[in-house]
Design a protein around this motif. Structure first.
Motif, mmCIF file in Angstrom:
data_model
loop_
_atom_site.group_PDB
_atom_site.id
_atom_site.type_symbol
_atom_site.label_atom_id
_atom_site.label_comp_id
_atom_site.label_asym_id
_atom_site.label_seq_id
_atom_site.Cartn_x
_atom_site.Cartn_y
_atom_site.Cartn_z
ATOM 1 N N VAL A 58 0.856 -1.184 0.000
ATOM 2 C CA VAL A 58 0.000 0.000 0.000
ATOM 3 C C VAL A 58 0.891 1.233 0.000
ATOM 4 O O VAL A 58 1.788 1.366 0.831
ATOM 5 C CB VAL A 58 -0.937 0.004 1.225
ATOM 6 C CG1 VAL A 58 -1.801 1.245 1.231
ATOM 7 C CG2 VAL A 58 -1.795 -1.245 1.234
ATOM 8 N N ILE A 59 0.652 2.127 -0.968
ATOM 9 C CA ILE A 59 1.447 3.351 -1.067
ATOM 10 C C ILE A 59 0.523 4.561 -1.000
ATOM 11 O O ILE A 59 -0.684 4.447 -1.184
ATOM 12 C CB ILE A 59 2.292 3.372 -2.362
ATOM 13 C CG1 ILE A 59 1.423 3.190 -3.594
ATOM 14 C CG2 ILE A 59 3.349 2.289 -2.316
ATOM 15 C CD1 ILE A 59 2.187 3.235 -4.899
ATOM 16 N N SER A 60 1.113 5.725 -0.738
ATOM 17 C CA SER A 60 0.323 6.948 -0.592
ATOM 18 C C SER A 60 0.006 7.555 -1.951
ATOM 19 O O SER A 60 0.526 7.136 -2.977
ATOM 20 C CB SER A 60 1.086 7.962 0.262
ATOM 21 O OG SER A 60 2.221 8.408 -0.435
ATOM 22 N N GLU A 61 -0.832 8.580 -1.936
ATOM 23 C CA GLU A 61 -1.217 9.259 -3.170
ATOM 24 C C GLU A 61 -0.076 10.092 -3.738
ATOM 25 O O GLU A 61 -0.021 10.343 -4.932
ATOM 26 C CB GLU A 61 -2.407 10.173 -2.914
ATOM 27 C CG GLU A 61 -3.661 9.444 -2.538
ATOM 28 C CD GLU A 61 -4.747 10.405 -2.143
ATOM 29 O OE1 GLU A 61 -5.732 10.483 -2.893
ATOM 30 O OE2 GLU A 61 -4.604 11.065 -1.100
ATOM 31 N N ASN A 62 0.832 10.531 -2.897
ATOM 32 C CA ASN A 62 1.939 11.388 -3.305
ATOM 33 C C ASN A 62 2.973 10.570 -4.076
ATOM 34 O O ASN A 62 3.624 9.689 -3.525
ATOM 35 C CB ASN A 62 2.581 12.032 -2.075
ATOM 36 C CG ASN A 62 3.640 13.034 -2.436
ATOM 37 O OD1 ASN A 62 3.896 13.293 -3.613
ATOM 38 N ND2 ASN A 62 4.254 13.600 -1.421
ATOM 39 N N ARG A 63 3.147 10.872 -5.368
ATOM 40 C CA ARG A 63 4.069 10.093 -6.202
ATOM 41 C C ARG A 63 5.520 10.283 -5.790
ATOM 42 O O ARG A 63 6.371 9.467 -6.118
ATOM 43 C CB ARG A 63 3.908 10.479 -7.665
ATOM 44 C CG ARG A 63 2.633 9.912 -8.251
ATOM 45 C CD ARG A 63 2.613 10.059 -9.718
ATOM 46 N NE ARG A 63 3.453 9.031 -10.303
ATOM 47 C CZ ARG A 63 3.344 8.612 -11.532
ATOM 48 N NH1 ARG A 63 2.441 9.126 -12.325
ATOM 49 N NH2 ARG A 63 4.145 7.684 -12.011
ATOM 50 N N GLY A 64 5.833 11.333 -5.056
ATOM 51 C CA GLY A 64 7.192 11.545 -4.580
ATOM 52 C C GLY A 64 7.609 10.530 -3.538
ATOM 53 O O GLY A 64 8.799 10.310 -3.307
ATOM 54 N N GLN A 65 6.653 9.902 -2.893
ATOM 55 C CA GLN A 65 6.945 8.910 -1.860
ATOM 56 C C GLN A 65 6.843 7.473 -2.370
ATOM 57 O O GLN A 65 7.001 6.540 -1.605
ATOM 58 C CB GLN A 65 5.979 9.095 -0.688
ATOM 59 C CG GLN A 65 6.130 10.415 0.007
ATOM 60 C CD GLN A 65 5.095 10.596 1.094
ATOM 61 O OE1 GLN A 65 4.132 9.840 1.203
ATOM 62 N NE2 GLN A 65 5.288 11.615 1.917
ATOM 63 N N TRP A 66 6.560 7.304 -3.640
ATOM 64 C CA TRP A 66 6.457 5.960 -4.206
ATOM 65 C C TRP A 66 7.831 5.316 -4.322
ATOM 66 O O TRP A 66 8.831 5.994 -4.524
ATOM 67 C CB TRP A 66 5.838 6.022 -5.590
ATOM 68 C CG TRP A 66 4.370 6.273 -5.616
ATOM 69 C CD1 TRP A 66 3.582 6.672 -4.580
ATOM 70 C CD2 TRP A 66 3.523 6.149 -6.743
ATOM 71 N NE1 TRP A 66 2.286 6.808 -5.003
ATOM 72 C CE2 TRP A 66 2.220 6.496 -6.324
ATOM 73 C CE3 TRP A 66 3.731 5.790 -8.059
ATOM 74 C CZ2 TRP A 66 1.135 6.470 -7.183
ATOM 75 C CZ3 TRP A 66 2.642 5.773 -8.909
ATOM 76 C CH2 TRP A 66 1.361 6.107 -8.474
ATOM 77 N N PRO A 67 7.915 3.991 -4.247
ATOM 78 C CA PRO A 67 9.180 3.293 -4.492
ATOM 79 C C PRO A 67 9.629 3.484 -5.947
ATOM 80 O O PRO A 67 8.819 3.806 -6.827
ATOM 81 C CB PRO A 67 8.855 1.824 -4.231
ATOM 82 C CG PRO A 67 7.529 1.800 -3.585
ATOM 83 C CD PRO A 67 6.851 3.082 -3.857
#
Length: 77
Positions: A58-67
């Motif tokens: 599960v990842i956040s909506e902010n693409r800067g925090q994506w792997p």
């Protein structure tokens, strides 16, 4: 009879070409849902817990925090 056979065949075609949830590695869960403006009812936490128990990331909506892998291939999200 012809209408029934057309309906059944179109239903079978839809089932065979439908996307499977298991095709995805990452899932984005929003922090708040627009439908529940006054109270979120803990829906985000419940979805996150349920998806993690099914081995999804599960990842956040902010693409800067994506792997990095999710940024390179956003189709896996």
């Amino acid at each position: 009879m012809k209408k029934l056979s057309v309906i059944i065949s179109s239903f079978c075609v839809m089932l065979s070409y439908a996307q499977k949830v298991s095709d995805y590695k990452y899932v984005v869960v929003p922090s708040s849902f627009e439908s529940f403006k006054k109270n979120n009812y803990g829906l985000s936490a419940f979805l996150t817990k349920s998806l993690k128990s099914k081995q999804y990331i599960v990842i956040s909506e902010n693409r800067g925090q994506w792997p990095e892998e999710a940024n390179v291939n956003p189709c896996s999200v």
